[in-house]
Design an enzyme around this catalytic site. Structure first.
Site, PDB file in Angstrom:
ATOM      1  N   ASP A   1      52.269  88.343  -9.660  1.00 19.76           N
ATOM      2  CA  ASP A   1      50.919  88.447  -9.280  1.00 19.76           C
ATOM      3  C   ASP A   1      49.854  88.877 -10.050  1.00 19.76           C
ATOM      4  O   ASP A   1      50.261  89.826 -10.682  1.00 19.76           O
ATOM      5  CB  ASP A   1      50.787  89.326  -7.954  1.00 19.76           C
ATOM      6  CG  ASP A   1      49.656  89.689  -7.343  1.00 19.76           C
ATOM      7  OD1 ASP A   1      49.368  89.026  -6.306  1.00 19.76           O
ATOM      8  OD2 ASP A   1      48.715  90.512  -7.725  1.00 19.76           O
TER       9      ASP A   1
ATOM     10  N   TYR B   1      41.879  90.710 -13.635  1.00 22.82           N
ATOM     11  CA  TYR B   1      42.802  91.417 -14.389  1.00 22.82           C
ATOM     12  C   TYR B   1      42.572  91.003 -15.722  1.00 22.82           C
ATOM     13  O   TYR B   1      42.967  91.674 -16.725  1.00 22.82           O
ATOM     14  CB  TYR B   1      44.118  91.003 -13.839  1.00 22.82           C
ATOM     15  CG  TYR B   1      44.318  91.655 -12.594  1.00 22.82           C
ATOM     16  CD1 TYR B   1      43.502  92.089 -11.755  1.00 22.82           C
ATOM     17  CD2 TYR B   1      45.673  91.208 -11.990  1.00 22.82           C
ATOM     18  CE1 TYR B   1      43.917  92.850 -10.469  1.00 22.82           C
ATOM     19  CE2 TYR B   1      45.918  91.534 -10.609  1.00 22.82           C
ATOM     20  CZ  TYR B   1      45.061  92.343  -9.709  1.00 22.82           C
ATOM     21  OH  TYR B   1      45.495  92.788  -8.624  1.00 22.82           O
TER      22      TYR B   1
ATOM     23  N   LYS C   1      43.873  85.526  -7.845  1.00 27.31           N
ATOM     24  CA  LYS C   1      42.794  85.676  -6.881  1.00 27.31           C
ATOM     25  C   LYS C   1      41.645  85.290  -7.354  1.00 27.31           C
ATOM     26  O   LYS C   1      41.470  85.470  -8.717  1.00 27.31           O
ATOM     27  CB  LYS C   1      43.130  87.338  -6.618  1.00 27.31           C
ATOM     28  CG  LYS C   1      44.353  87.632  -6.109  1.00 27.31           C
ATOM     29  CD  LYS C   1      44.610  89.013  -5.966  1.00 27.31           C
ATOM     30  CE  LYS C   1      45.827  89.716  -6.020  1.00 27.31           C
ATOM     31  NZ  LYS C   1      46.310  89.787  -7.318  1.00 27.31           N
TER      32      LYS C   1
ATOM     33  N   HIS D   1      39.757  87.839  -3.357  1.00 29.17           N
ATOM     34  CA  HIS D   1      40.316  89.301  -3.730  1.00 29.17           C
ATOM     35  C   HIS D   1      39.713  90.364  -2.846  1.00 29.17           C
ATOM     36  O   HIS D   1      40.483  91.485  -2.708  1.00 29.17           O
ATOM     37  CB  HIS D   1      40.048  89.616  -5.306  1.00 29.17           C
ATOM     38  CG  HIS D   1      40.761  90.612  -5.907  1.00 29.17           C
ATOM     39  ND1 HIS D   1      40.825  90.644  -7.476  1.00 29.17           N
ATOM     40  CD2 HIS D   1      41.261  91.599  -5.581  1.00 29.17           C
ATOM     41  CE1 HIS D   1      41.881  91.498  -7.593  1.00 29.17           C
ATOM     42  NE2 HIS D   1      42.095  92.023  -6.634  1.00 29.17           N
TER      43      HIS D   1
END
Length: 277
Positions: A46, A51, A76, A109
Site C-alpha cells: 500500500d 508518500y 492513492k 485519499h
C-alpha cells in the site's frame, strides 16, 4: 507461497487481508523495505502519491521477480489532484512512477469536503476501472456521511474504505456501514502510533497469554474482526513478525479486553475538516 488469507471484494477481486504499508518510508528506503516484505511473504503493498515513494515501491516489485498477477498493489490520489481531468492525469503519473500497467486498488485519499470534488473524482475512478487500469476502486478516510452521498451519486460502490482503526479507535459505526454496503474495512495505523497502545496492560496481558508480541496480538484482533490491515516497518525482523499472526487465535475474553480499550481517540486528522486549510 504467501500464508496470508484473502478476502473477496464486492466486485469479485481477491485482496490479501494483511499487507505492507509504506507511509513515511523515504523513497530511497522503500525498495529495500518492500523487498524485505515480499521476501517475508507479503503480497499486498500500500502506497500513495503523497508518500513520494511510488518509484521505490515499483522498483522493489520489479526486482522481486514475483509474477504481477500474484501481487496486490494499492495507491492513492492526493487531495490537490481531485477533479475529473486532474484525477486521470494524476493516475497516469502514479502508474509511471510505479512502473506498472495497472494497479489492483486505487483510492481517494481524503474526502476534503471543502473542495466538494470527490463525486467528480470518483467518476474518473469509474472510468479508470472500466478501462481495466485498476482492478478495484475505493476511498480512504471517508465517514458514513461521505460514503452515503458517494453511493447515491455514482454507479460503483467503493470496494474498500481505508480508515484509521485500532483498539483505541474501533470505528464501530463505520464498520457497520461498510458491512451493510459490502465495503471492505481496511485499517491504517492498525497498531496505533509509537509504543503507546502496545504498552497498554490489557494488550500486554493478551499477548503474554498467547506467547506473542503486543503487535501480533493487536493484528490478530483486527483479522478476527474482518479488517484488512497494513502494518508498516522498515525493520526486517518486525516485518517478518507482523506476518506471523495466522497460527493462533484470540478467544472471546481477549476480544472483550480489546473492545474495552475503545476511547474514540484519533491519532490522525478529522476527515470532516482535514484539507480545509
Amino acid at each position: 507461497m504467501s500464508k496470508v488469507p484473502s478476502i473477496i471484494l464486492n466486485n469479485g477481486v481477491t485482496m490479501p487481508q494483511l499487507g505492507f504499508g509504506v507511509w513515511q518510508v523515504p523513497d530511497d528506503e522503500a525498495a529495500g523495505a518492500v523487498g524485505a516484505a515480499l521476501e517475508a511473504g507479503y503480497r499486498s503493498v500500500d502506497t500513495a502519491a503523497v508518500y513520494e515513494n511510488e518509484r521505490g515501491t515499483g522498483q522493489a516489485i520489479t526486482a522481486s521477480g514475483i509474477g504481477r498477477e500474484e501481487l496486490f498493489v494499492t495507491t492513492k490520489l492526493w487531495n490537490s489532484d481531485q477533479g475529473y481531468d486532474s484525477t486521470l492525469r494524476a493516475f497516469d503519473a502514479s502508474l509511471v512512477r510505479l512502473g506498472l500497467d495497472y494497479v489492483d486498488l486505487y483510492l481517494i485519499h481524503w474526502p476534503v469536503p471543502r473542495l466538494d470534488a470527490y463525486i467528480d473524482t470518483y467518476k474518473a475512478f469509474e472510468k479508470i476501472l472500466a478501462d481495466g487500469r485498476a482492478r478495484a476502486i475505493g476511498v480512504s478516510n471517508f465517514l458514513p456521511e461521505h460514503l452515503e452521498r458517494l453511493v447515491d451519486a455514482t454507479s460503483v460502490v467503493p470496494a474498500v474504505n481505508q480508515i484509521e482503526l485500532h483498539p483505541q479507535l474501533a470505528q464501530a459505526d463505520s464498520r457497520a456501514f461498510h458491512a451493510r454496503h459490502d465495503i471492505a474495512t481496511e485499517a491504517w495505523s492498525p497498531l496505533g502510533q509509537g509504543k503507546g497502545l502496545l504498552e497498554v496492560p490489557a494488550v500486554v496481558a493478551v499477548a503474554r497469554k498467547h506467547g506473542r508480541t503486543p503487535a501480533q496480538a493487536v493484528l490478530r484482533w483486527h483479522l478476527q474482526l474482518g479488517n484488512v490491515v497494513i502494518p508498516k516497518s522498515v525493520t526486517p525482523s518486525r516485518i517478518r513478525e507482523n506476518i506471523e499472526v495466522f497460527d493462533f487465535e484470540l478467544d472471546a475474553e481477549d476480544m472483550a479486553a480489546f473492545a474495552a480499550l475503545d476511547e474514540g481517540r484519533r491519532i490522525g486528522p478529522d476527515p470532516t475538516v482535514f484539507g480545509s486549510r
